[in-house]
Design an enzyme around this catalytic site. Sequence first.
Site, PDB file in Angstrom:
ATOM      1  N   HIS A 188       4.043   4.948  65.386  1.00 32.75           N
ATOM      2  CA  HIS A 188       4.229   6.361  65.720  1.00 32.75           C
ATOM      3  C   HIS A 188       2.921   7.128  65.490  1.00 32.75           C
ATOM      4  O   HIS A 188       2.095   6.708  64.685  1.00 32.75           O
ATOM      5  CB  HIS A 188       5.294   6.992  64.815  1.00 32.75           C
ATOM      6  CG  HIS A 188       6.681   6.554  65.106  1.00 32.75           C
ATOM      7  ND1 HIS A 188       7.439   5.814  64.227  1.00 32.75           N
ATOM      8  CD2 HIS A 188       7.472   6.766  66.182  1.00 32.75           C
ATOM      9  CE1 HIS A 188       8.634   5.590  64.749  1.00 32.75           C
ATOM     10  NE2 HIS A 188       8.687   6.155  65.938  1.00 32.75           N
ATOM     11  N   CYS A 195       8.409   9.759  57.281  1.00 32.22           N
ATOM     12  CA  CYS A 195       9.602   9.523  58.106  1.00 32.22           C
ATOM     13  C   CYS A 195      10.899   9.480  57.330  1.00 32.22           C
ATOM     14  O   CYS A 195      11.957   9.393  57.944  1.00 32.22           O
ATOM     15  CB  CYS A 195       9.428   8.288  58.975  1.00 32.22           C
ATOM     16  SG  CYS A 195       8.812   6.900  58.119  1.00 32.22           S
TER      17      CYS A 195
HETATM   18  C1  CIR Z   1      11.841   1.743  63.252  1.00 28.55           C
HETATM   19  O1  CIR Z   1      11.175   0.793  63.684  1.00 28.55           O
HETATM   20  O2  CIR Z   1      12.334   2.595  63.992  1.00 28.55           O
HETATM   21  C2  CIR Z   1      12.041   1.851  61.757  1.00 28.55           C
HETATM   22  N1  CIR Z   1      12.155   0.563  61.180  1.00 28.55           N
HETATM   23  C3  CIR Z   1      10.893   2.578  61.122  1.00 28.55           C
HETATM   24  C4  CIR Z   1      10.726   3.974  61.624  1.00 28.55           C
HETATM   25  C5  CIR Z   1       9.636   4.671  60.930  1.00 28.55           C
HETATM   26  N2  CIR Z   1       9.535   5.996  61.401  1.00 28.55           N
HETATM   27  C6  CIR Z   1       8.387   6.666  61.494  1.00 28.55           C
HETATM   28  O3  CIR Z   1       7.301   6.152  61.211  1.00 28.55           O
HETATM   29  N3  CIR Z   1       8.456   7.897  61.943  1.00 28.55           N
END
Ligand code: CIR
Length: 258
Positions: free
Chosen positions: A166, A253
């Site tokens: 992201h 996040c």
């Molecule tokens: C994903 O791959 O969607 C989750 N395991 C991790 C999301 C992390 N979110 C972020 O960096 N905004």
Amino acid sequence: MVRLRNAIVCAPASSMTLGITTRDVGPPDVERALAQHARYCKALERCGLQVTSLPPDPSFPDSTFVEDTAVLAERCAVVTHPGAESRRGEIAAIRDGLRRFFPTLEAISAPGTLDGGDVCRVGDRFIIGISARTNEEGARQLGGFLERAGYSWTPVDIRGIEGLLHLKSGMAALDDDRLLLIDGLAERSELAAHRVVGVEPREWRAANCVRVNQHLLLPRGYPATERALRRMGFSLVVLNVSEFEKMDGGLSCISLRF
Ligand code: CIR
């Protein structure tokens, strides 16, 4: 900077180990993740936020990464349409949790996809990453909502930056002007209007930090970045989020702040 008053979090579910990850460092220890999450919530409270905890839901292993499900500002609140199909069901609980704070909620809709982790606010400008999760249509829809509320926005394509899930995995707003950036973003013309603070390549994960009112939350394990930011006068709160990092997550996040 806008004074933040609230945070929404969701503790990791027992199924957290089944979430999506690109890393190959073994599964997170859920007990340890819960303890890290509890310390994170305490830190948010120390920064002056009232923390609302949504109940963990094991049917959504990635639901602790709440930031991806909404984009919130004083005049605009939008629930997202996450890029990963397995995460789309997380939206219902978030929408319910947000209603008491935001009477009007906009929504990103298909074919648009957008993860909140791809949206970085700096002052009244929103930088929107086009990534494997957020497509142009999702960015355009969010940009429209923001524009109507009086904010500006700029898309930045991050698909060529290896290892960057992201936008905010590699960028944080230190205040209403300065951006903490990894190398791959530091030279981007779209960001040239801002003062840039770089992170050393071997500490690139430190760019996932969060300014919350008078403090800056920084992940543990990045001593050079910690020293540099302290020298710049930031009041740091250093937190261990190792178990979330194993699932491609980080400090920003695991909460929605507004
Ligand atoms: C994903 O791959 O969607 C989750 N395991 C991790 C999301 C992390 N979110 C972020 O960096 N905004």
